[in-house]
Design a protein around this motif. Structure first.
Motif, PDB file in Angstrom:
ATOM      1  N   TRP A 154      26.390  39.454  18.197  1.00 30.14           N
ATOM      2  CA  TRP A 154      25.798  39.227  19.516  1.00 30.14           C
ATOM      3  C   TRP A 154      26.643  39.948  20.559  1.00 30.14           C
ATOM      4  CZ3 TRP A 154      21.113  37.981  20.596  1.00 30.14           C
ATOM      5  CH2 TRP A 154      20.755  37.525  21.878  1.00 30.14           C
ATOM      6  N   HIS A 155      26.083  40.156  21.750  1.00 32.37           N
ATOM      7  CA  HIS A 155      26.830  40.908  22.762  1.00 32.37           C
ATOM      8  C   HIS A 155      28.085  40.146  23.196  1.00 32.37           C
ATOM      9  CE1 HIS A 155      26.180  38.607  26.503  1.00 32.37           C
ATOM     10  NE2 HIS A 155      25.028  38.249  25.979  1.00 32.37           N
ATOM     11  N   GLN A 156      29.099  40.891  23.588  1.00 32.82           N
ATOM     12  CA  GLN A 156      30.390  40.317  23.965  1.00 32.82           C
ATOM     13  C   GLN A 156      30.682  40.529  25.453  1.00 32.82           C
ATOM     14  OE1 GLN A 156      32.411  38.790  21.297  1.00 32.82           O
ATOM     15  NE2 GLN A 156      30.315  38.961  20.533  1.00 32.82           N
ATOM     16  N   LEU A 157      29.636  40.633  26.271  1.00 33.86           N
ATOM     17  CA  LEU A 157      29.820  40.975  27.682  1.00 33.86           C
ATOM     18  C   LEU A 157      30.659  39.953  28.436  1.00 33.86           C
ATOM     19  CD1 LEU A 157      26.274  42.343  28.622  1.00 33.86           C
ATOM     20  CD2 LEU A 157      28.346  43.635  28.074  1.00 33.86           C
ATOM     21  N   MET A 158      30.457  38.678  28.152  1.00 35.72           N
ATOM     22  CA  MET A 158      31.165  37.626  28.894  1.00 35.72           C
ATOM     23  C   MET A 158      32.264  36.963  28.070  1.00 35.72           C
ATOM     24  SD  MET A 158      29.806  37.759  31.821  1.00 35.72           S
ATOM     25  CE  MET A 158      30.441  36.273  32.590  1.00 35.72           C
ATOM     26  N   ARG A 159      32.585  37.537  26.929  1.00 38.38           N
ATOM     27  CA  ARG A 159      33.562  36.943  26.022  1.00 38.38           C
ATOM     28  C   ARG A 159      34.890  36.662  26.716  1.00 38.38           C
ATOM     29  NH1 ARG A 159      37.650  39.204  22.745  1.00 38.38           N
ATOM     30  NH2 ARG A 159      38.022  38.066  20.788  1.00 38.38           N
ATOM     31  N   ARG A 160      35.397  37.650  27.440  1.00 39.60           N
ATOM     32  CA  ARG A 160      36.699  37.501  28.084  1.00 39.60           C
ATOM     33  C   ARG A 160      36.688  36.364  29.096  1.00 39.60           C
ATOM     34  NH1 ARG A 160      41.838  39.499  26.822  1.00 39.60           N
ATOM     35  NH2 ARG A 160      43.111  39.525  28.707  1.00 39.60           N
ATOM     36  N   SER A 161      35.610  36.259  29.878  1.00 42.88           N
ATOM     37  CA  SER A 161      35.508  35.195  30.886  1.00 42.88           C
ATOM     38  C   SER A 161      35.507  33.825  30.239  1.00 42.88           C
ATOM     39  CB  SER A 161      34.236  35.391  31.726  1.00 42.88           C
ATOM     40  OG  SER A 161      34.267  36.626  32.407  1.00 42.88           O
ATOM     41  N   PHE A 162      34.771  33.685  29.135  1.00 42.70           N
ATOM     42  CA  PHE A 162      34.720  32.391  28.448  1.00 42.70           C
ATOM     43  C   PHE A 162      36.094  32.009  27.892  1.00 42.70           C
ATOM     44  CE2 PHE A 162      30.125  33.720  27.254  1.00 42.70           C
ATOM     45  CZ  PHE A 162      29.698  33.412  28.531  1.00 42.70           C
ATOM     46  N   ILE A 163      36.805  32.993  27.362  1.00 43.60           N
ATOM     47  CA  ILE A 163      38.131  32.722  26.809  1.00 43.60           C
ATOM     48  C   ILE A 163      39.097  32.305  27.915  1.00 43.60           C
ATOM     49  CG2 ILE A 163      40.140  33.813  25.740  1.00 43.60           C
ATOM     50  CD1 ILE A 163      38.187  35.468  24.051  1.00 43.60           C
ATOM     51  N   VAL A 164      39.074  33.028  29.038  1.00 43.52           N
ATOM     52  CA  VAL A 164      40.000  32.743  30.138  1.00 43.52           C
ATOM     53  C   VAL A 164      39.728  31.367  30.747  1.00 43.52           C
ATOM     54  CG1 VAL A 164      40.686  33.437  32.472  1.00 43.52           C
ATOM     55  CG2 VAL A 164      40.425  35.160  30.675  1.00 43.52           C
ATOM     56  N   LEU A 165      38.449  31.059  30.992  1.00 47.93           N
ATOM     57  CA  LEU A 165      38.103  29.815  31.680  1.00 47.93           C
ATOM     58  C   LEU A 165      38.170  28.585  30.778  1.00 47.93           C
ATOM     59  CD1 LEU A 165      35.078  30.980  33.868  1.00 47.93           C
ATOM     60  CD2 LEU A 165      37.437  30.596  34.590  1.00 47.93           C
ATOM     61  N   GLY A 166      37.849  28.745  29.496  1.00 53.92           N
ATOM     62  CA  GLY A 166      37.807  27.580  28.615  1.00 53.92           C
ATOM     63  C   GLY A 166      38.733  27.653  27.422  1.00 53.92           C
ATOM     64  N   GLY A 167      38.790  28.840  26.791  1.00 54.00           N
ATOM     65  CA  GLY A 167      39.568  28.968  25.571  1.00 54.00           C
ATOM     66  C   GLY A 167      41.063  28.815  25.776  1.00 54.00           C
ATOM     67  N   TRP A 168      41.592  29.501  26.761  1.00 50.25           N
ATOM     68  CA  TRP A 168      43.035  29.409  27.011  1.00 50.25           C
ATOM     69  C   TRP A 168      43.485  28.005  27.413  1.00 50.25           C
ATOM     70  CZ3 TRP A 168      44.241  34.570  30.093  1.00 50.25           C
ATOM     71  CH2 TRP A 168      44.129  35.639  29.201  1.00 50.25           C
ATOM     72  N   LEU A 224      32.271  25.869  25.478  1.00 45.66           N
ATOM     73  CA  LEU A 224      31.905  24.997  26.604  1.00 45.66           C
ATOM     74  C   LEU A 224      31.846  25.791  27.909  1.00 45.66           C
ATOM     75  CD1 LEU A 224      33.890  21.709  25.845  1.00 45.66           C
ATOM     76  CD2 LEU A 224      31.418  22.082  25.687  1.00 45.66           C
ATOM     77  N   ALA A 225      32.796  26.707  28.100  1.00 46.91           N
ATOM     78  CA  ALA A 225      32.754  27.567  29.283  1.00 46.91           C
ATOM     79  C   ALA A 225      31.492  28.410  29.288  1.00 46.91           C
ATOM     80  CB  ALA A 225      33.991  28.458  29.321  1.00 46.91           C
ATOM     81  N   SER A 226      31.091  28.884  28.105  1.00 52.85           N
ATOM     82  CA  SER A 226      29.846  29.639  27.983  1.00 52.85           C
ATOM     83  C   SER A 226      28.651  28.785  28.394  1.00 52.85           C
ATOM     84  CB  SER A 226      29.673  30.128  26.547  1.00 52.85           C
ATOM     85  OG  SER A 226      28.422  30.754  26.371  1.00 52.85           O
TER      86      SER A 226
END
Length: 311
Positions: free
Chosen positions: A171-185, A202-204
Motif C-alpha cells: 500500500w502507499h507509504q505517503l503518510m507513513r512518516r507522520s503516523f510513526i512520528v505522531l503515534g509510533g514513537w 492509531l495515529a493513522s
C-alpha cells in the motif's frame, strides 16, 4: 508534524545529492517540506520502494504517467458507477446511507456489502494513483525533477501475503512518516515494539477521521481509530506467529487471511462513509459515461442474482 519531528532529530537531514547553487538550496528546502516519503533524503532509510518498471527516458516516462492518469481516472468512474448500481442505498441522504441491506439474509447481505467495500477500496486506490500520476507528470515535465524522485506509489496491493506486507510495502507509504512520528514513537518509547505498531496505526486512524471530517462533519469518530487499531492487532499477531513458529505469514493462506481481515474491517469503514454521506457527496471519482450503461447492466444483474439466492 514536520516541525515536531525536526525538533527531536539527533542527526542533520541530508540529501544524497548536494545542491550546487542557491536555486538548488531553495528547491531542497521546498523538497524537504513537501517530500512526504523522504525520496533522496537520509531520513527515508527503512522505507522500501516498489520496483520501477516504467520507461527511463524523460519523454516516454512522461507519456506513460499521463496515460496512467487517464486510465485510472476512467477506472475511478467505472468503479463508482458499479458501486451506485450495486448499492444505491449507500448513496442516499446524509445519515441514511448504508451498504447493508437488512431485508437480506446475513450471508447474502455481507457478500453484497463485501463486494461494495472491495469496489470502494479499489476506487480509493485508483484515485490516489491518478493524483500521484498527475503530480509525477508535473514534476518531471514542468519542474524538471529527476525521474528517480517519483518512484512508484503502489506495489500491487492485491498480491499481499500478510497484513505486514500490505501496510509496510504494497500500500502507499505517503503518510507513513507522520503516523510513526505522531503515534509510533511516543507509544513505542513506553511500550516497545507493540506500542510502536499500535501507536502508528492509531495515529493513522485519527488522521483519517480528521480527513473525513473535512468532507462531512456527520461522522463517527471512533470508527477509523478502531478499524486501523485492529490492523495493528493483526500485524502484532503475525509477529507473534513468526516468533513462535520461526515462519513468516505468507502463501495462499496468508493471502486469504489478509483479504478476510481487510474486508471485515473494510466493511465497517465503508459503511461509515455511507452513513456520513461521504459516498453520496463525493466528487473525487472520475467520469466513465462511456461505460456507464454496460457497467450498470452487469452489476445490476449481479445484484438481482444475489437477491434471487435469498428468496
Amino acid at each position: 508534524m514536520r516541525t515536531l519531528e525536526w525538533t527531536f532529530l539527533k542527526d542533520p537531514l541530508r540529501r544524497h545529492v548536494e545542491p550546487v547553487s542557491w536555486i538548488g538550496v531553495l528547491f531542497d528546502a521546498l523538497d524537504l517540506a513537501f517530500n512526504v516519503r523522504g525520496v533522496g533524503w537520509n531520513w527515508s532509510r527503512g522505507l522500501r520502494f516498489p520496483p520501477d518498471t516504467r520507461p527511463t527516458s524523460r519523454l516516454c516516462f512522461a507519456i506513460y504517467v499521463l496515460l496512467s492518469a487517464v486510465f485510472h481516472s476512467f477506472l475511478c468512474g467505472v468503479l463508482h458507477t458499479a458501486m451506485q448500481a450495486l448499492a444505491p442505498e449507500a448513496f442516499t441522504a446524509l445519515g441514511e446511507g448504508t451498504i447493508f441491506d437488512d431485508t437480506l439474509p446475513p450471508l447474502i447481505r455481507y457478500t453484497r456489502s463485501s463486494i461494495t467495500s472491495t469496489l470502494t477500496l479499489l476506487a480509493i486506490y485508483a484515485v490516489i494513483q491518478m493524483n500521484y500520476d498527475i503530480g509525477t507528470f508535473i514534476g518531471v515535465t514542468i519542474v524538471r525533477q529527476d525521474l528517480a524522485q517519483w518512484p512508484p506509489i503502489f506495489n500491487e496491493p492485491w498480491k499481499a501475503t500478510s497484513l505486514h506486507d500490505f501496510w509496510t510495502y504494497r500500500w502507499h507509504q505517503l503518510m507513513r512518516r507522520s503516523f510513526i512520528v505522531l503515534g509510533g514513537w511516543p507509544l513505542g518509547f513506553v511500550f516497545g515494539r507493540v506500542g510502536y505498531v499500535l501507536g502508528s496505526f492509531l495515529a493513522s486512524g485519527i488522521l483519517h477521521s480528521v480527513l473525513m471530517a473535512t468532507l462531512s462533519w456527520n461522522i463517527e469518530w471512533w470508527c477509523m481509530p478502531l478499524s486501523f487499531g485492529m490492523m495493528a492487532v493483526a500485524v502484532i499477531i503475525e509477529h507473534a506467529f513468526t516468533q513462535m513458529t520461526g515462519r513468516r505469514v505468507g502463501g495462499w493462506i496468508g493471502r486469504v487471511w489478509t483479504m478476510v481481515w481487510l474486508l471485515m474491517w473494510g466493511n465497517m469503514m465503508v459503511d461509515r462513509f455511507a452513513r456520513g454521506g461521504l459516498l453520496a457527496s463525493s466528487r473525487v471519482f472520475g467520469n466513465a459515461a462511456q461505460a456507464k450503461e454496460i457497467v450498470e447492466r452487469y452489476v445490476t444483474a449481479l445484484d438481482d442474482w444475489l437477491r434471487a439466492r435469498a428468496s
